[in-house]
Design an enzyme around this catalytic site. Structure first.
Site, PDB file in Angstrom:
ATOM      1  N   ASP A   1      -3.828   2.886  -2.670  1.00 38.02           N
ATOM      2  CA  ASP A   1      -3.324   3.482  -2.635  1.00 38.02           C
ATOM      3  C   ASP A   1      -4.849   4.666  -1.934  1.00 38.02           C
ATOM      4  OD1 ASP A   1      -1.351   1.904  -3.413  1.00 38.02           O
ATOM      5  OD2 ASP A   1      -2.135   2.122  -5.283  1.00 38.02           O
TER       6      ASP A   1
ATOM      7  N   SER B   1      -3.115  -4.074  -3.578  1.00 38.18           N
ATOM      8  CA  SER B   1      -2.201  -2.357  -2.798  1.00 38.18           C
ATOM      9  C   SER B   1      -3.153  -1.350  -2.590  1.00 38.18           C
ATOM     10  CB  SER B   1      -1.265  -1.615  -3.796  1.00 38.18           C
ATOM     11  OG  SER B   1      -0.666  -0.579  -3.311  1.00 38.18           O
TER      12      SER B   1
ATOM     13  N   SER C   1       1.220  -1.015   0.078  1.00 41.78           N
ATOM     14  CA  SER C   1      -0.043   0.378  -0.023  1.00 41.78           C
ATOM     15  C   SER C   1       1.053   1.447   0.242  1.00 41.78           C
ATOM     16  CB  SER C   1      -0.932   0.206   1.095  1.00 41.78           C
ATOM     17  OG  SER C   1      -1.491  -0.999   0.961  1.00 41.78           O
TER      18      SER C   1
END
Length: 399
Positions: free
Chosen positions: A296, A294, A256
């Site tokens: 984000d 991830s 992340s």
């Protein structure tokens, strides 16, 4: 809390734009950053499974004295496999009032509680109302015993107490202590840009907790340093997962990134959200394609217009209307460019500042080798492939 370690520019990497004095988010007047770094346990000892490589980062938008004074703010999520608490209220009200804290994925609750306790201790007049702290997370479970409860509420308080302006450390500090990025050791990174619009001078600063990307994605100023690096990359193998009893391989690019953008330019909440939406363009310059695995998530705020955006407090204080000055939309492009440039440099700063780290169960994350970076930027970049003659002819014919 400061460092004299090399930064990306010291290795010969060129970046666009003009940085502030510290080339950090703390170049924005009033912004303070503090760390609580937790690094304990012997990775080779009998208790190696509970080794701590984690921590908390605290960002005070207006410093300690400005707690409770709202900032215009907006958020953006590029990929939602993560958490940033308080987003719904920021998006609803357009305001950020409390500190921001960053930590690991399984410590959000402890840090949230710690911020509440700190505000109650330092500003009981605010805690008597209601509190919605902003706590962001990235996953450090490769190096850190993430389920061991290594982060406690008092660590959030310690990070807040340690917050200061000026130069700040990067790499394996605070919430970035156990993070990895592009298959290298990652962590905390920061950068800033100076902007002039209409004869006025402003600063845009960013801070990020970098824990994203796969090794073969990394590009620095167009050079594929990840793909060509000789540094070992044990994190992106199945060996450690098999030892841990896992059945599936972690997908490349898992992790992340939380990015915080600050500016002293007067902006509307919607303009802050527009700055947050430009963060992915800076990350993309370093190679990421934003993996599905991830999280984000990005937050931008403006420290201008103090005293506005007071929500329900304006009514209680007998104020019927509020006024905000703001940069005209037609002049906002330089701020977009500043965000993109600063995010790119902050990411590389996090990689350059990191060091080889041994964590729980002997897991190792290797840092981006400085000699490889220096070597890459001592020679001109590879030229772009030329357009075949036939393609040029085709273009000419269509013209």
């Amino acid at each position: 809390m400061t460092t004299t370690a090399p930064r990306a520019r010291d290795l010969g990497i060129p970046f666009d734009g003009r940085a502030g004095r510290w080339n950090a988010i703390t170049d924005v007047p009033g912004v303070e950053v503090g760390y609580a770094t937790i690094a304990s346990g012997d990775p080779a000892g009998p208790g190696s499974a509970s080794v701590a490589r984690t921590g908390v980062t605290a960002i005070l938008p207006r410093g300690r004295d400005g707690i409770g004074v709202p900032c215009a703010a907006g958020t953006f999520s590029l990929n939602g496999n993560g958490e940033l608490t308080g987003r719904t209220w920021i998006d609803e009200s357009g305001a950020l009032t409390l500190p921001i804290a960053l930590t690991n994925s399984h410590a959000v609750g402890a840090v949230h509680r710690g911020v509440d306790e700190w505000v109650h201790r330092t500003r009981p007049d605010l805690s008597a109302q209601w509190m919605l702290p902003v706590v962001g997370e990235t996953w450090d479970g490769y190096l850190n015993a993430i389920n061991a409860g290594n982060v406690r509420p008092e660590h959030a308080g310690a990070a807040l107490d340690a917050a200061h302006g000026g130069a700040i450390s990067e790499g394996s500090v605070g919430g970035g202590t156990g993070m990895t990025c592009y298959g290298f050791k990652g962590g905390s990174g920061t950068a800033s840009r100076l902007v002039e619009v209409g004869g006025e001078h402003y600063t845009v600063g960013v801070f990020l907790q970098a824990n994203f990307g796969s090794r073969d994605e990394l590009r620095i100023d167009g050079r594929r340093l990840g793909r060509s690096s000789a540094a070992p990359n044990p994190m992106e193998t199945t060996a450690w997962l098999e030892r841990d009893g896992e059945r599936a391989r972690v997908a490349g690019g898992s992790g992340s990134v939380i990015v915080v953008v600050a500016t002293d330019a007067p902006l509307l909440p919607g303009q802050c959200a527009a700055l947050a939406r430009r963060v992915p363009l800076g990350l993309a310059r370093t190679g990421t394609t934003a993996s599905h695995f991830s999280g984000d998530i990005f937050l931008a705020f403006s420290t201008a217009n103090p005293g506005a955006l007071t929500s329900m407090l304006g009514h209680e204080q007998g104020r019927g209307l509020e006024t905000l000055a703001f940069v005209p939309w037609g002049r906002i492009d330089p701020f977009f460019a500043a965000v993109v440039e600063a995010v790119e440099e902050a990411t590389v700063n996090a990689l350059v500042a990191a060091r080889d780290t041994v964590g729980r169960d002997g897991h190792v994350a290797f840092a981006l080798p400085h000699d490889e970076v220096r070597s890459a930027f001592a020679a001109p970049p590879h030229p772009s492939p030329s357009v075949p003659t036939t393609d040029r002819q085709t273009v000419k014919e269509h013209e």
